[in-house]
Design a protein around this motif. Structure first.
Motif, PDB file in Angstrom:
ATOM      1  N   GLY A   1       0.799  -1.176   0.000  1.00  0.00           N
ATOM      2  CA  GLY A   1       0.000   0.000   0.000  1.00  0.00           C
ATOM      3  C   GLY A   1       0.854   1.258   0.000  1.00  0.00           C
ATOM      4  N   TRP A   2       0.575   2.097   0.972  1.00  0.00           N
ATOM      5  CA  TRP A   2       1.228   3.402   1.052  1.00  0.00           C
ATOM      6  C   TRP A   2       2.724   3.291   1.326  1.00  0.00           C
ATOM      7  CZ3 TRP A   2      -0.951   7.367  -1.011  1.00  0.00           C
ATOM      8  CH2 TRP A   2      -2.324   7.413  -1.087  1.00  0.00           C
ATOM      9  N   MET A   3       3.124   2.303   2.090  1.00  0.00           N
ATOM     10  CA  MET A   3       4.560   2.132   2.363  1.00  0.00           C
ATOM     11  C   MET A   3       5.321   1.802   1.078  1.00  0.00           C
ATOM     12  SD  MET A   3       5.157   2.843   5.448  1.00  0.00           S
ATOM     13  CE  MET A   3       6.728   2.159   5.846  1.00  0.00           C
ATOM     14  N   SER A   4       4.728   1.002   0.222  1.00  0.00           N
ATOM     15  CA  SER A   4       5.366   0.676  -1.059  1.00  0.00           C
ATOM     16  C   SER A   4       5.524   1.922  -1.915  1.00  0.00           C
ATOM     17  CB  SER A   4       4.538  -0.360  -1.815  1.00  0.00           C
ATOM     18  OG  SER A   4       4.458  -1.547  -1.078  1.00  0.00           O
ATOM     19  N   VAL A   5       4.500   2.759  -1.934  1.00  0.00           N
ATOM     20  CA  VAL A   5       4.562   4.005  -2.693  1.00  0.00           C
ATOM     21  C   VAL A   5       5.653   4.909  -2.112  1.00  0.00           C
ATOM     22  CG1 VAL A   5       3.293   6.102  -3.307  1.00  0.00           C
ATOM     23  CG2 VAL A   5       2.172   3.874  -3.449  1.00  0.00           C
ATOM     24  N   LEU A   6       5.722   4.986  -0.787  1.00  0.00           N
ATOM     25  CA  LEU A   6       6.737   5.808  -0.134  1.00  0.00           C
ATOM     26  C   LEU A   6       8.143   5.353  -0.501  1.00  0.00           C
ATOM     27  CD1 LEU A   6       7.543   7.983   2.051  1.00  0.00           C
ATOM     28  CD2 LEU A   6       7.597   6.047   3.624  1.00  0.00           C
ATOM     29  N   PHE A   7       8.414   4.042  -0.387  1.00  0.00           N
ATOM     30  CA  PHE A   7       9.747   3.528  -0.687  1.00  0.00           C
ATOM     31  C   PHE A   7      10.074   3.628  -2.179  1.00  0.00           C
ATOM     32  CE2 PHE A   7       9.193   1.142   3.405  1.00  0.00           C
ATOM     33  CZ  PHE A   7      10.162   1.870   4.082  1.00  0.00           C
ATOM     34  N   ALA A   8       9.095   3.418  -3.045  1.00  0.00           N
ATOM     35  CA  ALA A   8       9.328   3.563  -4.484  1.00  0.00           C
ATOM     36  C   ALA A   8       9.660   5.015  -4.819  1.00  0.00           C
ATOM     37  CB  ALA A   8       8.111   3.098  -5.271  1.00  0.00           C
ATOM     38  N   THR A   9       8.959   5.951  -4.189  1.00  0.00           N
ATOM     39  CA  THR A   9       9.243   7.372  -4.416  1.00  0.00           C
ATOM     40  C   THR A   9      10.637   7.727  -3.923  1.00  0.00           C
ATOM     41  OG1 THR A   9       6.892   7.869  -4.190  1.00  0.00           O
ATOM     42  CG2 THR A   9       8.425   9.712  -3.972  1.00  0.00           C
TER      43      THR A   9
ATOM     44  N   MET B   1      13.178   5.739  -3.676  1.00  0.00           N
ATOM     45  CA  MET B   1      14.166   5.134  -4.577  1.00  0.00           C
ATOM     46  C   MET B   1      14.280   5.931  -5.869  1.00  0.00           C
ATOM     47  SD  MET B   1      14.522   1.273  -6.020  1.00  0.00           S
ATOM     48  CE  MET B   1      14.726   0.621  -4.387  1.00  0.00           C
ATOM     49  N   ILE B   2      13.158   6.362  -6.408  1.00  0.00           N
ATOM     50  CA  ILE B   2      13.192   7.156  -7.643  1.00  0.00           C
ATOM     51  C   ILE B   2      13.929   8.469  -7.405  1.00  0.00           C
ATOM     52  CG2 ILE B   2      11.738   8.470  -9.246  1.00  0.00           C
ATOM     53  CD1 ILE B   2       9.706   6.127  -9.019  1.00  0.00           C
ATOM     54  N   LEU B   3      13.654   9.115  -6.265  1.00  0.00           N
ATOM     55  CA  LEU B   3      14.354  10.361  -5.945  1.00  0.00           C
ATOM     56  C   LEU B   3      15.855  10.141  -5.797  1.00  0.00           C
ATOM     57  CD1 LEU B   3      11.893  12.019  -3.413  1.00  0.00           C
ATOM     58  CD2 LEU B   3      12.444  12.801  -5.730  1.00  0.00           C
ATOM     59  N   ALA B   4      16.232   9.060  -5.131  1.00  0.00           N
ATOM     60  CA  ALA B   4      17.652   8.781  -4.919  1.00  0.00           C
ATOM     61  C   ALA B   4      18.362   8.465  -6.232  1.00  0.00           C
ATOM     62  CB  ALA B   4      17.820   7.630  -3.944  1.00  0.00           C
ATOM     63  N   LEU B   5      17.691   7.782  -7.141  1.00  0.00           N
ATOM     64  CA  LEU B   5      18.320   7.392  -8.401  1.00  0.00           C
ATOM     65  C   LEU B   5      18.352   8.513  -9.431  1.00  0.00           C
ATOM     66  CD1 LEU B   5      16.888   3.783  -8.796  1.00  0.00           C
ATOM     67  CD2 LEU B   5      19.227   4.437  -8.197  1.00  0.00           C
ATOM     68  N   THR B   6      17.380   9.408  -9.383  1.00  0.00           N
ATOM     69  CA  THR B   6      17.326  10.460 -10.397  1.00  0.00           C
ATOM     70  C   THR B   6      18.088  11.715 -10.002  1.00  0.00           C
ATOM     71  OG1 THR B   6      15.222  11.249  -9.509  1.00  0.00           O
ATOM     72  CG2 THR B   6      15.136   9.676 -11.354  1.00  0.00           C
ATOM     73  N   ASN B   7      18.291  11.943  -8.722  1.00  0.00           N
ATOM     74  CA  ASN B   7      18.998  13.127  -8.253  1.00  0.00           C
ATOM     75  C   ASN B   7      20.212  12.687  -7.446  1.00  0.00           C
ATOM     76  OD1 ASN B   7      19.787  15.642  -7.480  1.00  0.00           O
ATOM     77  ND2 ASN B   7      18.002  16.075  -6.208  1.00  0.00           N
ATOM     78  N   LYS B   8      21.303  12.377  -8.152  1.00  0.00           N
ATOM     79  CA  LYS B   8      22.498  11.818  -7.514  1.00  0.00           C
ATOM     80  C   LYS B   8      23.163  12.768  -6.521  1.00  0.00           C
ATOM     81  CE  LYS B   8      22.957   8.103 -10.269  1.00  0.00           C
ATOM     82  NZ  LYS B   8      22.734   6.802  -9.804  1.00  0.00           N
ATOM     83  N   SER B   9      22.954  14.064  -6.674  1.00  0.00           N
ATOM     84  CA  SER B   9      23.570  15.017  -5.753  1.00  0.00           C
ATOM     85  C   SER B   9      22.617  15.437  -4.632  1.00  0.00           C
ATOM     86  CB  SER B   9      24.051  16.255  -6.519  1.00  0.00           C
ATOM     87  OG  SER B   9      22.941  16.901  -7.114  1.00  0.00           O
TER      88      SER B   9
END
Length: 134
Positions: free
Chosen positions: A1-9, A11-19
């Protein structure tokens, strides 16, 4: 549910914004070290926690006061130390040994150690070995 969305978000933030802060925080040395031994911590933590509570406090895994919390911290330290030893002397040598093998899925043959396989020929050097091409 919401925890999956939180962790996916996250991960996406960490991978797309390396700095960005999240990406840098996920590369902290102590956190990556914990990630390295995390499987050992997962395997050992519950058993060590139960043993510490039973041996030191004399009851089940109930966290009811400050002394129980101190025993929990002790169990955490023991779990991390044991997982570190397991990684260093058991898991890491197995991983290092496994990297000696090259599996060729296309031929479905037995794995052959890389040290006995012939060296690969670079694409540019193929005309040197084939007189018809040179």
């Amino acid at each position: 549910g919401w925890m999956s969305v939180l962790f996916a978000t996250a991960m996406i933030l960490a991978l797309t914004n390396k700095s960005g802060f999240l990406s840098r925080a996920l590369r902290w040395r102590w956190l990556t070290g914990l990630g390295t031994i995390s499987y050992g911590v997962y395997l050992f933590h519950y058993m060590i926690y139960g043993l510490c509570m039973w041996l030191i406090r004399g009851h089940e895994e109930l966290l009811t006061n400050g002394k129980d919390f101190a025993v929990t911290l002790l169990a955490l330290g023991i779990s991390i130390a044991l997982a570190n030893l397991s990684w260093r002397y058991f898991e890491k040598p197995i991983v290092r040994w496994s990297h000696q093998w090259n599996y060729d899925i296309s031929s479905m043959s037995e794995p052959v150690p890389q040290s006995t396989r012939p060296a690969r020929i670079a694409q540019d050097d193929s005309n040197v070995l084939n007189p018809r091409l040179g």
